[in-house]
Design a protein around this motif. Structure first.
Motif, PDB file in Angstrom:
ATOM      1  N   VAL A 165       0.854  -1.154   0.104  1.00 24.96           N
ATOM      2  CA  VAL A 165      -0.168   0.012  -0.044  1.00 24.96           C
ATOM      3  C   VAL A 165       0.875   1.430  -0.045  1.00 24.96           C
ATOM      4  N   GLN A 166       1.887   1.270   0.708  1.00 24.81           N
ATOM      5  CA  GLN A 166       2.901   2.332   0.820  1.00 24.81           C
ATOM      6  C   GLN A 166       3.602   2.390  -0.581  1.00 24.81           C
ATOM      7  N   GLY A 167       3.915   1.307  -0.748  1.00 22.38           N
ATOM      8  CA  GLY A 167       4.628   1.445  -2.045  1.00 22.38           C
ATOM      9  C   GLY A 167       4.072   1.889  -3.573  1.00 22.38           C
ATOM     10  N   ALA A 168       2.853   1.356  -3.405  1.00 25.80           N
ATOM     11  CA  ALA A 168       2.066   1.793  -4.720  1.00 25.80           C
ATOM     12  C   ALA A 168       1.926   3.076  -4.658  1.00 25.80           C
ATOM     13  N   ALA A 169       1.885   4.064  -3.692  1.00 30.93           N
ATOM     14  CA  ALA A 169       1.649   5.475  -3.468  1.00 30.93           C
ATOM     15  C   ALA A 169       2.960   6.003  -3.858  1.00 30.93           C
ATOM     16  N   LEU A 170       4.238   5.641  -3.314  1.00 29.36           N
ATOM     17  CA  LEU A 170       5.380   6.007  -3.717  1.00 29.36           C
ATOM     18  C   LEU A 170       5.668   5.847  -5.326  1.00 29.36           C
ATOM     19  N   ILE A 171       5.397   4.645  -5.769  1.00 26.88           N
ATOM     20  CA  ILE A 171       5.688   4.455  -7.118  1.00 26.88           C
ATOM     21  C   ILE A 171       4.897   5.474  -7.945  1.00 26.88           C
ATOM     22  N   TYR A 172       3.672   5.830  -7.819  1.00 25.83           N
ATOM     23  CA  TYR A 172       2.815   6.718  -8.627  1.00 25.83           C
ATOM     24  C   TYR A 172       3.592   7.903  -8.506  1.00 25.83           C
ATOM     25  N   GLU A 173       3.908   8.311  -7.118  1.00 25.92           N
ATOM     26  CA  GLU A 173       4.557   9.675  -7.094  1.00 25.92           C
ATOM     27  C   GLU A 173       5.862   9.929  -7.928  1.00 25.92           C
ATOM     28  N   TYR A 174       6.867   8.561  -7.741  1.00 27.75           N
ATOM     29  CA  TYR A 174       8.071   8.632  -8.289  1.00 27.75           C
ATOM     30  C   TYR A 174       7.765   8.797  -9.845  1.00 27.75           C
ATOM     31  N   CYS A 175       6.888   8.154 -10.389  1.00 30.93           N
ATOM     32  CA  CYS A 175       6.720   8.107 -12.006  1.00 30.93           C
ATOM     33  C   CYS A 175       6.173   9.512 -12.449  1.00 30.93           C
ATOM     34  N   ASN A 176       5.398  10.178 -11.618  1.00 29.61           N
ATOM     35  CA  ASN A 176       4.959  11.724 -11.716  1.00 29.61           C
ATOM     36  C   ASN A 176       6.098  12.569 -11.851  1.00 29.61           C
ATOM     37  N   GLN A 177       7.026  12.156 -10.870  1.00 26.63           N
ATOM     38  CA  GLN A 177       8.067  13.244 -10.727  1.00 26.63           C
ATOM     39  C   GLN A 177       9.107  12.997 -11.917  1.00 26.63           C
TER      40      GLN A 177
ATOM     41  N   SER B  60       8.854  -1.644  -3.810  1.00 21.98           N
ATOM     42  CA  SER B  60      10.295  -1.416  -3.937  1.00 21.98           C
ATOM     43  C   SER B  60      10.705  -0.299  -3.119  1.00 21.98           C
ATOM     44  N   LEU B  61      10.151   0.893  -3.308  1.00 22.86           N
ATOM     45  CA  LEU B  61      10.362   2.163  -2.703  1.00 22.86           C
ATOM     46  C   LEU B  61      10.107   2.087  -1.163  1.00 22.86           C
ATOM     47  N   ALA B  62       9.076   1.325  -0.712  1.00 20.75           N
ATOM     48  CA  ALA B  62       8.793   1.151   0.496  1.00 20.75           C
ATOM     49  C   ALA B  62       9.615   0.367   1.256  1.00 20.75           C
ATOM     50  N   ILE B  63      10.035  -0.701   0.585  1.00 18.26           N
ATOM     51  CA  ILE B  63      11.015  -1.855   0.965  1.00 18.26           C
ATOM     52  C   ILE B  63      12.348  -1.203   1.164  1.00 18.26           C
ATOM     53  N   SER B  64      12.847  -0.212   0.209  1.00 20.28           N
ATOM     54  CA  SER B  64      14.169   0.377   0.455  1.00 20.28           C
ATOM     55  C   SER B  64      14.228   1.073   1.938  1.00 20.28           C
TER      56      SER B  64
END
Length: 407
Positions: A114-126, A390-394
């Motif tokens: 759940v955390q990682g999905a939000a971070l992936i969307y944010e990262y892709c937008n950035q 991946s971003l949450a795991i990292s």
């Protein structure tokens, strides 16, 4: 004390063991300013690092990125045995950005997905990386499936998945006109992306921040060096020498029917779940005797097969005969025929299995014991949804590294 390592490796082909489905972080205590010697790749170069990540998949690269952004003063390297990064699990997956609905509440998978999905969307937008938040329908086609569907809906709510709602037949047709079902969960937060592109972007971030990536560098072993390297002006004491290391694994995940759109506009059907006869084999007849011997002798594979024999036979049958697969797909889209489909590519899911034949359902992160084990953090079991997470795991890995290694 500051972490320090020495690595000795060589340019080789495929790893015989390594860290299937994961990666490792290694370090060692030093006196004075640390040095890590790395010898490998196409030429015998020598480099110094404070921390090294073994494995250049999406989780390893995300963790390397997180570490160097958090500790910019440290020298950090990534070792990858292939000539390119992210070409195994990262480059052979469905590309789905999972929402986190399926996983046991309070598990690492549920929280980090759940955390990682939000971070992936944010990262892709950035970064301007293309993705599609296309949503997902989880469909019940028979009455006996409805209680399980409702239980899954409740699980998704417990996990904090955004936007979930139960929909009836008429709403299913509005969203997917060709799909048939009695009830469905509409999961609008699910998406698709090219995870290898994301992983390579992580690598670029890592290198731009000062990190180093060594490809064609197969790790052979881990042992203690009993003296400082000749010519070292830093007085490194008891560095770690890494050659190769192995984590047993097995692959027999039980997966349902999916109709998965891809970024190129194609649609993947499946996946099915059959045993891979090679750790990194992506063709139907790929086989490696050593890998199969490892899987049989060091896991509960036989017990798993006996416990799920009829299911396994069904999966193998569907894999061999497209007509059987189509019959299964027609429960959801009756109009589909065998003329509409082609055999697609395959991936290998590195799935940990205990000796009792049980799949390890959650991510597994641990270290070891002894003078070497205390300097290594393993990511042992990181199958789907590791790319989404991946971003949450990292972030969790960076926290764990800080705590274990006193950075």
């Amino acid at each position: 004390m500051v972490p320090s390592l020495r690595y000795l490796g060589s340019a080789c082909g495929r790893a015989r063991g390594g860290f299937p489905g994961g990666f490792s972080v290694a370090w060692g205590p030093a006196l004075g300013r640390p040095r890590l010697l790395c010898q490998g790749g196409r030429k015998a170069s020598t480099s110094s690092f404070d921390v090294v990540i073994i494995g250049g998949g999406i989780v390893g690269l995300a963790s390397a990125r997180a570490l160097i952004l958090r500790y910019p003063a440290l020298s950090i390297g990534v070792l990858e045995k292939e000539k390119d990064l992210a070409i195994h699990q990262t480059g052979h997956n469905s590309g789905v950005i999972h929402s986190g609905i399926y996983y046991k509440p309070e598990s690492l998978k549920a929280k980090l997905c759940v955390q990682g999905a939000a971070l992936i969307y944010e990262y892709c937008n950035q970064k301007g990386i293309a993705y599609k938040q296309c949503g997902k329908l989880i469909v019940a086609v028979e009455q006996e499936e409805i209680p399980r569907l409702k239980a899954l809906y409740e699980r998704g709510l417990q996990n904090g998945v955004q936007g979930l709602r139960l929909v009836q037949q008429e709403d299913i047709k509005k969203k997917e006109p060709y799909c048939r079902g009695l009830m469905a969960i509409d999961c609008p937060y699910t998406g698709i992306v090219d995870y290898r592109q994301v992983a390579l972007s992580f690598a670029q971030d890592f290198q731009e921040a000062g990190g180093s990536v060594l490809t064609n560098f197969e790790v052979k072993d881990i042992e203690m060096a009993r003296e400082s390297p000749s010519g070292s002006e830093d007085g490194m004491k008891y560095p770690i020498v890494i050659r190769n290391t192995k984590v047993p694994d097995s692959r027999f995940p039980f997966l349902g029917v999916h109709f998965t759109p891809r970024m190129d506009g194609s649609i993947w059907l499946g996946p099915n779940a059959v045993l891979a006869f090679k750790r990194e084999g992506y063709k139907p007849f790929d086989f490696n005797t050593r890998d199969i011997t490892d899987i049989i002798s060091k896991s509960g594979l036989i017990k798993l097969v006996l416990q799920n024999f009829s299911y396994g036979v069904s999966e193998v049958y569907k894999a061999c005969f497209l007509s059987a697969t189509v019959k299964h797909l027609q429960k959801f889209i009756p109009e589909i025929t065998i003329n509409d489909i082609l055999r697609g590519p395959a991936g290998v899911r590195a799935q940990a299995l205990d000796r009792d034949g049980n799949l390890i359902e959650d991510f597994v992160f641990d270290g070891g014991v002894g003078i070497i084990g205390n300097r290594v953090l393993h990511v042992r079991n990181a199958p789907s949804p590791a790319a989404t997470s991946s971003l949450a795991i990292s972030g969790m890995i960076a926290d764990e590294v800080q705590q274990r290694f006193k950075l």
